[in-house]
Design a protein around this motif. Structure first.
Motif, short mmCIF file in Angstrom:
data_model
loop_
_atom_site.label_atom_id
_atom_site.label_comp_id
_atom_site.label_asym_id
_atom_site.label_seq_id
_atom_site.Cartn_x
_atom_site.Cartn_y
_atom_site.Cartn_z
N SER A 1 2.60 10.90 -2.15
CA SER A 1 1.85 9.65 -2.33
C SER A 1 0.90 9.76 -3.51
CB SER A 1 1.04 9.32 -1.09
OG SER A 1 0.24 8.19 -1.33
N ASP B 1 0.59 1.75 -0.32
CA ASP B 1 1.25 2.71 -1.20
C ASP B 1 2.08 1.95 -2.22
OD1 ASP B 1 0.71 5.49 -0.30
OD2 ASP B 1 1.39 4.66 1.61
N PRO B 2 2.05 2.38 -3.48
CA PRO B 2 2.83 1.69 -4.52
C PRO B 2 4.33 1.93 -4.42
CG PRO B 2 1.68 3.57 -5.44
CD PRO B 2 1.24 3.46 -4.02
N ALA B 3 4.74 2.95 -3.65
CA ALA B 3 6.16 3.26 -3.49
C ALA B 3 6.34 3.91 -2.12
CB ALA B 3 6.60 4.22 -4.59
N PRO B 4 7.57 3.98 -1.63
CA PRO B 4 7.79 4.68 -0.36
C PRO B 4 7.31 6.12 -0.44
CG PRO B 4 9.76 3.49 -1.03
CD PRO B 4 8.80 3.42 -2.18
N LEU B 5 6.74 6.61 0.67
CA LEU B 5 6.23 7.98 0.71
C LEU B 5 7.35 9.00 0.76
CD1 LEU B 5 3.32 7.78 3.30
CD2 LEU B 5 3.18 7.71 0.83
N SER B 6 8.39 8.71 1.51
CA SER B 6 9.49 9.66 1.70
C SER B 6 10.32 9.75 0.42
CB SER B 6 10.35 9.21 2.87
OG SER B 6 11.33 10.18 3.14
N VAL B 7 10.54 10.98 -0.03
CA VAL B 7 11.32 11.19 -1.25
C VAL B 7 12.54 12.06 -0.94
CG1 VAL B 7 9.34 10.90 -2.79
CG2 VAL B 7 9.91 13.18 -1.95
N GLY C 1 3.66 13.97 -8.70
CA GLY C 1 3.47 12.60 -8.26
C GLY C 1 2.53 12.42 -7.09
N ASP C 2 2.10 13.50 -6.46
CA ASP C 2 1.21 13.39 -5.30
C ASP C 2 -0.24 13.27 -5.75
OD1 ASP C 2 1.21 13.56 -2.26
OD2 ASP C 2 -0.33 15.03 -2.78
N GLU D 1 5.48 9.66 8.94
CA GLU D 1 4.98 9.20 7.64
C GLU D 1 3.50 8.85 7.70
OE1 GLU D 1 7.55 7.58 9.24
OE2 GLU D 1 9.16 8.66 8.25
#
Length: 169
Positions: free
Chosen positions: A9, A25-31, A44-45, A81
């Motif tokens: 995140s 969050d600007p994007a999903p947390l799970s990558v 990116g964190d 999450e």
């Protein structure tokens, strides 16, 4: 054992009071793949390359511990999450890696197929009051002693969800 999820995140969503909504969050947390940078954290964190968080740039957490919390609270499942921990493992007692007053935290390696990455475990990752609003009432107290461990990566590499090998020399 398995890497159940990798969460990255760029923002610190749990700021302010837990009675207010978290920051989006600007994007999903799970990558699908996390890039680990030695001594810096996950690319990116929000804690990557932050001086104050060098010893705690990556948090490793046990999905098994969250299952125990859910059972104690009488719930079938809790969303991992919402813990906002970075590396979610299943099948290993993660909290045992943390430093105590009697000993330093463990150095351990985690390999998901691209080669082992060593981490230095430091202090326990204590839960915050946000767990009562984001997971379930009572989660803050139930997670004490099983909130994961703050770590510093010693090597660079990549991690992916799925089967993994964790070694503690």
């Amino acid at each position: 054992m398995r890497v159940e999820a990798l969460l990255v995140s760029p923002v610190h969503a749990y700021e302010g009071r837990p009675t207010e909504p978290p920051r989006p969050d600007p994007a999903p947390l799970s990558v699908p793949r996390a890039e680990v940078h030695a001594h810096l954290g996950l690319a990116g964190d929000r804690y990557h390359n932050r001086e104050a968080h060098r010893q705690a740039s990556v948090t490793v957490f046990s999905a098994d511990a969250l299952d125990e919390v859910a059972a104690e609270l009488g719930l079938p499942h809790l969303p991992v999450e919402k813990t906002r921990r970075n590396i979610i493992l299943r099948g290993f007692p993660v909290d045992d890696l943390a430093a105590t007053r009697a000993r330093e935290g463990a150095v351990f390696s985690l390999d998901t197929g691209a080669g082992p990455i060593r981490f230095q475990a430091h202090r326990p990752a204590h839960p915050c009051r946000w767990m009562d609003t984001q997971l379930a009432p009572g989660a803050f107290k139930a997670m004490r002693g099983r909130g994961g461990v703050r770590c510093a990566p010693l090597d660079s590499g990549f991690l992916v969800p799925g089967p993994a090998t964790l070694l503690v020399p």
